[in-house]
Each structure stands twice: as structure tokens, then as C-alpha cells.
Scaffold this motif. Structure first.
Motif, short mmCIF file in Angstrom:
data_model
loop_
_atom_site.label_atom_id
_atom_site.label_comp_id
_atom_site.label_asym_id
_atom_site.label_seq_id
_atom_site.Cartn_x
_atom_site.Cartn_y
_atom_site.Cartn_z
N VAL A 96 0.84 -1.21 0.00
CA VAL A 96 0.00 0.00 0.00
C VAL A 96 0.87 1.25 0.00
O VAL A 96 0.62 2.22 -0.73
N ALA A 97 1.92 1.24 0.81
CA ALA A 97 2.80 2.40 0.93
C ALA A 97 3.53 2.69 -0.38
O ALA A 97 3.69 3.85 -0.77
N LEU A 98 3.98 1.65 -1.07
CA LEU A 98 4.70 1.86 -2.32
C LEU A 98 3.82 2.59 -3.34
O LEU A 98 4.27 3.52 -4.02
N CYS A 99 2.57 2.17 -3.43
CA CYS A 99 1.64 2.82 -4.36
C CYS A 99 1.36 4.27 -3.92
O CYS A 99 1.32 5.18 -4.75
N THR A 100 1.21 4.47 -2.62
CA THR A 100 0.89 5.80 -2.11
C THR A 100 2.07 6.75 -2.27
O THR A 100 1.89 7.91 -2.64
N ILE A 101 3.28 6.27 -1.99
CA ILE A 101 4.47 7.11 -2.14
C ILE A 101 4.62 7.56 -3.59
O ILE A 101 4.90 8.73 -3.87
N ALA A 102 4.40 6.64 -4.53
CA ALA A 102 4.49 6.99 -5.96
C ALA A 102 3.45 8.05 -6.32
O ALA A 102 3.74 9.01 -7.04
N SER A 103 2.24 7.89 -5.79
CA SER A 103 1.17 8.85 -6.11
C SER A 103 1.46 10.23 -5.53
O SER A 103 1.17 11.25 -6.16
N VAL A 104 2.04 10.28 -4.32
CA VAL A 104 2.36 11.58 -3.71
C VAL A 104 3.48 12.26 -4.49
O VAL A 104 3.43 13.48 -4.74
N ALA A 105 4.50 11.50 -4.89
CA ALA A 105 5.60 12.08 -5.66
C ALA A 105 5.09 12.66 -6.98
O ALA A 105 5.42 13.80 -7.34
N ILE A 106 4.27 11.89 -7.69
CA ILE A 106 3.71 12.37 -8.96
C ILE A 106 2.76 13.54 -8.71
O ILE A 106 2.74 14.52 -9.46
N GLY A 107 1.98 13.46 -7.64
CA GLY A 107 1.06 14.54 -7.30
C GLY A 107 1.79 15.84 -7.07
O GLY A 107 1.36 16.91 -7.53
N HIS A 108 2.89 15.79 -6.32
CA HIS A 108 3.67 17.01 -6.08
C HIS A 108 4.21 17.59 -7.39
O HIS A 108 4.22 18.82 -7.56
N PHE A 109 4.64 16.74 -8.30
CA PHE A 109 5.17 17.21 -9.58
C PHE A 109 4.14 18.10 -10.29
O PHE A 109 4.46 19.22 -10.72
N PHE A 110 2.91 17.61 -10.39
CA PHE A 110 1.90 18.35 -11.15
C PHE A 110 1.23 19.45 -10.32
O PHE A 110 1.01 20.56 -10.82
N VAL A 111 0.93 19.18 -9.06
CA VAL A 111 0.22 20.16 -8.23
C VAL A 111 1.09 21.39 -7.97
O VAL A 111 0.63 22.53 -8.12
N GLN A 112 2.35 21.18 -7.58
CA GLN A 112 3.21 22.33 -7.28
C GLN A 112 3.53 23.12 -8.54
O GLN A 112 3.63 24.36 -8.49
N ARG A 113 3.69 22.43 -9.67
CA ARG A 113 3.93 23.16 -10.92
C ARG A 113 2.72 24.01 -11.28
O ARG A 113 2.87 25.17 -11.72
N TRP A 114 1.52 23.47 -11.08
CA TRP A 114 0.30 24.22 -11.39
C TRP A 114 0.18 25.46 -10.50
O TRP A 114 -0.12 26.54 -10.97
N PHE A 115 0.42 25.28 -9.20
CA PHE A 115 0.35 26.41 -8.27
C PHE A 115 1.40 27.47 -8.60
O PHE A 115 1.14 28.67 -8.53
N ASP A 116 2.62 27.03 -8.94
CA ASP A 116 3.68 27.99 -9.25
C ASP A 116 3.33 28.83 -10.47
O ASP A 116 3.57 30.04 -10.51
N LYS A 117 2.77 28.17 -11.49
CA LYS A 117 2.39 28.90 -12.69
C LYS A 117 1.25 29.87 -12.38
O LYS A 117 1.22 31.02 -12.86
N LYS A 118 0.29 29.42 -11.59
CA LYS A 118 -0.86 30.25 -11.25
C LYS A 118 -0.46 31.46 -10.42
O LYS A 118 -0.95 32.58 -10.62
N GLU A 119 0.45 31.24 -9.44
CA GLU A 119 0.82 32.30 -8.51
C GLU A 119 2.10 33.02 -8.91
O GLU A 119 2.50 34.00 -8.26
N GLY A 120 2.76 32.54 -9.97
CA GLY A 120 4.03 33.14 -10.37
C GLY A 120 5.10 32.98 -9.31
O GLY A 120 5.98 33.84 -9.16
N ALA A 121 5.05 31.88 -8.57
CA ALA A 121 5.95 31.68 -7.42
C ALA A 121 7.20 30.91 -7.84
O ALA A 121 7.49 29.84 -7.33
#
Length: 458
Positions: free
Chosen positions: A199-224
């Protein structure tokens, strides 16, 4: 119905007092006693007749005494041993040596968002050996955070990733994992490998991928995006943050207990039986010998070993006291019957009992963790309900315990009053709300993936 109402009121009161910064253990203890009194008025005794003091008021204290006797020699001692080891590793520079070793590969990565994703994976690996969310957060803020900014990551994105690096309470050193293994009647290493592992292996992969897209989206939106001044300033801070780290081979020392436990577990080598406390003691002796041989200052090395007992005492006043008081609260909830009523109602739903039960327990755990800001407080308060909930729908406790236990740590990272969120936001100058705006979307993904993978693998 009265039991359900009392349960909801009790949960509401716990949430209110914790939000108002009252000391959680004493609040849980007092509410547990109050619930036991309510149960007594309904004819339900606090303890079994054989253990009774023959005076109902003393029986309330006897119930707490029984919990202390049951927890201190077992789970309580395990947690204190882990804490003592962790503090000693920090004192001799072994924890920083481990971080320093893990940071080196990250310097070769030039894509900011790939770097963010891998930083989470590295941080979650370190969390196996540094099991305090706040402690790990502060350590990474002092070491990896400057490196991330120096390599072009925005300050907000870097803070969000570091705040989530201990979102999964994994491994034999996690107090939540120890408690879950105890409820499942399993060895904690077996629980870690067979229960948490897939369960942890799947969740760790999802969090890593999630950060890649979520933080990039927020940075573009906020110009951060990171600016040149941040990059130059942070590049100078990386080496300074890791001052006091021991020699490179000290990085092995924090990993000794986990290595011993897995190596001498029923899964690998059955001939030798090794429990958690014994593994910690062996690891401490090895670490002390290595430290004396390295520094050649016997008196100072002996003085530094005091950190072991300081750590044990500190965690008793925080975690162990919280565990016992939370179990007193859970005992009161069980005695008034409200939780049992809700569990039976969920179990009675045909063809959907398992799914409904899982949702009920997840909602209770997630709301409690967000409101209290503590994964430990939430899990230890409500985890005693898991065996009954699992048996009511005819599934192994493990299938329910793993996703619920992991959700407590995940939900903590969504709380604006969680210690790690407050610590990280304070260092970066962000507000806790601004920080959890970045963590919540990723943690929602983590909950969905952990539940789905639990249903598949368990």
C-alpha cells in the motif's frame, strides 16, 4: 441513540479543547472518566467484576490503572526506546550524516519538479529512521530546503514537499504502526512488510507524482518561481545546515534497528528471535562503540549517551501519556455503546458493508486528525474500534487497519494546527493556510490511492 449522541458530543468536546490548545492527554482522560460515569448510570461497569474494587468511583481509576499496566511494559517501552535512540542519533550527528548522504544525489537533478518529486521519496525514506514529523521537518528545512531553492525550486513548493515527507507513518519505529500491529495480533515487522508495504509503495508513488503536477500548477498560477537572490543565498546555506554531521559511515547507524528487525524476523531468519527493544539496545551499543572509536573521547561520548534517557523521558510525557489517555477515552466510548451502534448500522447495509465501514472509519480518523492536528492522538483515540468494525463485516483487521492508520498521518498534513505545518510555515514566512493549500490536493490523492491499493492488496 443516547450513546450515539454522547459519542458525538464527546468527539466535539475533544476537538474544541485541542483547538483551544488544552493539554490533550488530560482532556482525553477527563472525558474518558466522564463517559465511564455515564455508562455506569446506564448499568455498564467500568471494569469486569473480577477486577472490581467494589466501589464504582474507584473502578474508574482501576480502569486507568489496567491500561497503564498493559501499555507501559509493551507498546510504551517500545516507543520510549525508539525515542531514546532517535535523540541519541541526533546528538552524535548520525541523523545529519544520513541526510547528507541522501542529499548528494539530488544535487545532480536540474529539473525543479522532478527534484521535488524525488525529494519527497527521499524524505519518506528518511522518515523510517527519524519518526517525528516535526523533527524531520525541521531537519529537512535546515538541510534540503536551501538546496531545493538553490536549484531553482520555489520556496512555497519546497515547503509543501518537506511538510509532507512524514505523511505516511511507516515502519517498526512508528508508534501508530506498533499500535496497528498490536490490534492485528501481528509482529510489527510483518505488519510493515506485508500490510503497509504494498500500500505504501503505491501511495508514495502517487504523492511524488502529485507534487510534480500540483506544485507546478500552483507555481504557474501564482508566479511563485525561484529568483536569483533566493538561489544564491540558499546555495550558501546548504553546507552550513549540515554542520555537526558525523563521518559518512555514521549514516548507517540510524538504519541499524530496522536492518536487525527485518534480518531476524520470521520473514527472513527464524532461528533467532529479536524484539524491538532488544534491537534498539544492540544498535545503541554498536553506535556507542563506533562513536568512542571515532572521537576517542570516552568522557564526552558517555555524556552524549545521556540523550538516550532524555529522549525516553520526553516521549513518555508526550506520546506514551497520550496513548494511555486516548485509550481511556476510547474505553469510555465503547462503554456507552455509541460507536458500536454506528458500526452495526454500517455493517447491516447489504452488499456494501465493507465499503461503508471503511468510509465510516476513514471519516472519523481524518476529521479527528485534521481537527486535533495530531495523527497519534486521532489514531490512538479511535483505533480500538478497528477490530470490532472489521469483524462486523467479516474481514481481517489488517484490511481495515492499514488504510485507516495511514490516513491519520496523511490527514495530519492537511491540518493548519499540525506541528509540522506550523514549524515549516514559520521558517518560510508562510501562513499555515497558505501551506496547506499546497498540501491538501496531494494528500487527497494519497488517501484515494491508499484506500484503493488496500482494497486490492489486502
Amino acid at each position: 441513540m443516547v450513546g450515539v449522541l454522547l459519542t458525538l458530543v464527546a468527539i466535539g468536546l475533544v476537538s474544541y479543547f485541542v483547538i483551544k490548545n488544552y493539554y490533550p492527554p488530560i482532556i482525553l482522560l477527563l472525558l474518558g472518566l466522564l463517559l465511564l460515569f455515564c455508562a455506569y448510570l446506564e448499568g455498564v461497569p467500568a471494569v469486569a467484576p473480577k477486577a472490581s474494587t467494589n466501589f464504582f468511583a474507584f473502578d474508574f481509576a482501576q480502569a486507568f490503572t489496567n491500561l497503564l499496566k498493559g501499555r507501559l511494559p509493551g507498546l510504551g517501552l517500545n516507543i520510549m526506546a525508539i525515542a531514546g535512540f532517535a535523540v541519541y542519533m541526533d546528538r552524535i550527528g548520525a541523523s545529519k550524516a544520513l541526510v547528507k548522504l541522501c542529499v548528494k544525489p539530488l544535487k545532480a537533478i536540474r529539473s525543479p519538479y522532478v527534484l521535488l518529486a524525488l525529494t519527497y521519496v527521499v524524505g519518506q525514506f528518511i522518515a523510517l529512521f527519524v519518526n517525528s514529523a516535526v523533527g524531520l521537518g525541521l531537519l529537512l528545512m535546515a538541510s534540503i530546503y536551501p538546496l531545493l531553492v538553490a536549484l531553482g525550486v520555489s520556496r512555497t513548493s519546497a515547503a509543501a514537499v518537506i511538510a509532507t515527507t512524514c505523511c505516511l507513518d511507516l515502519g517498526p519505529s512508528s508508534s501508530n504502526a506498533m499500535r496497528a500491529a498490536d490490534l492485528c495480533n501481528m509482529d510489527v515487522v510483518t505488519y510493515f512488510v506485508q500490510g503497509q508495504g504494498p500500500v505504501a509503495l503505491c501511495t508514495i508513488a502517487s504523492v511524488a507524482i502529485g507534487h510534480f503536477f500540483v506544485q507546478r500548477w500552483f507555481d504557474k498560477k501564482e508566479g511563485a518561481l525561484a529568483n536569483k537572490e533566493d538561489t544564491k543565498e540558499s546555495a550558501l546555506d546548504v553546507d552550513k545546515a549540515l554542520e555537526g554531521a558525523g563521518p559518512a559511515y555514521y549514516a548507517i547507524l540510524p538504519m541499524l534497528p530496522l536492518g536487525l528487525l527485518i534480518g531476524f524476523s520470521p520473514l527472513v531468519y527464524k532461528a533467532i528471535k529479536l524484539n524491538l527493544v532488544t534491537a534498539i539496545i544492540v544498535s545503541l551499543i554498536i553506535a556507542l562503540v563506533v562513536d568512542i572509536a571515532t572521537r576517542r573521547d570516552f568522557k564526552q561520548c558517555c555524556k552524549d549517551s545521556q540523550a538516550i534517557f532524555e529522549g525516553m523521558g520526553k516521549v513518555f510525557t508526550s506520546t506514551v501519556s497520550l496513548i494511555v489517555c486516548a485509550e481511556m477515552f476510547a474505553l469510555g466510548l465503547n462503554k456507552i455503546g455509541g460507536i458500536s451502534t454506528m458500526i452495526q448500522a454500517a455493517a447491516s447495509i447489504q452488499n456494501a458493508g465493507l465499503f461503508i465501514m471503511l468510509i465510516v472509519m476513514l471519516v472519523i480518523m481524518i476529521v479527528a486528525a485534521i481537527v486535533t492536528g495530531s495523527g497519534n492522538a486521532a489514531f490512538f483515540a479511535f483505533s480500538p474500534l478497528l477490530p470490532e468494525a472489521a469483524s462486523s463485516v467479516g474481514i481481517p483487521t489488517l484490511a481495515l487497519a492499514v488504510p485507516v492508520q495511514l490516513s491519520a498521518g496523511i490527514a495530519r498534513t492537511m491540518s493548519p494546527i499540525a506541528g509540522v505545518i506550523i514549524a515549516v510555515s514559520g521558517i518560510t514566512g508562510l501562513t499555515p493556510i497558505a501551506l496547506i493549500r499546497r498540501t491538501i490536493p496531494v494528500m487527497i490523492i494519497a488517501v484515494i490511492v491508499s484506500v484503493t491499493s488496500s482494497l486490492i492488496f489486502l
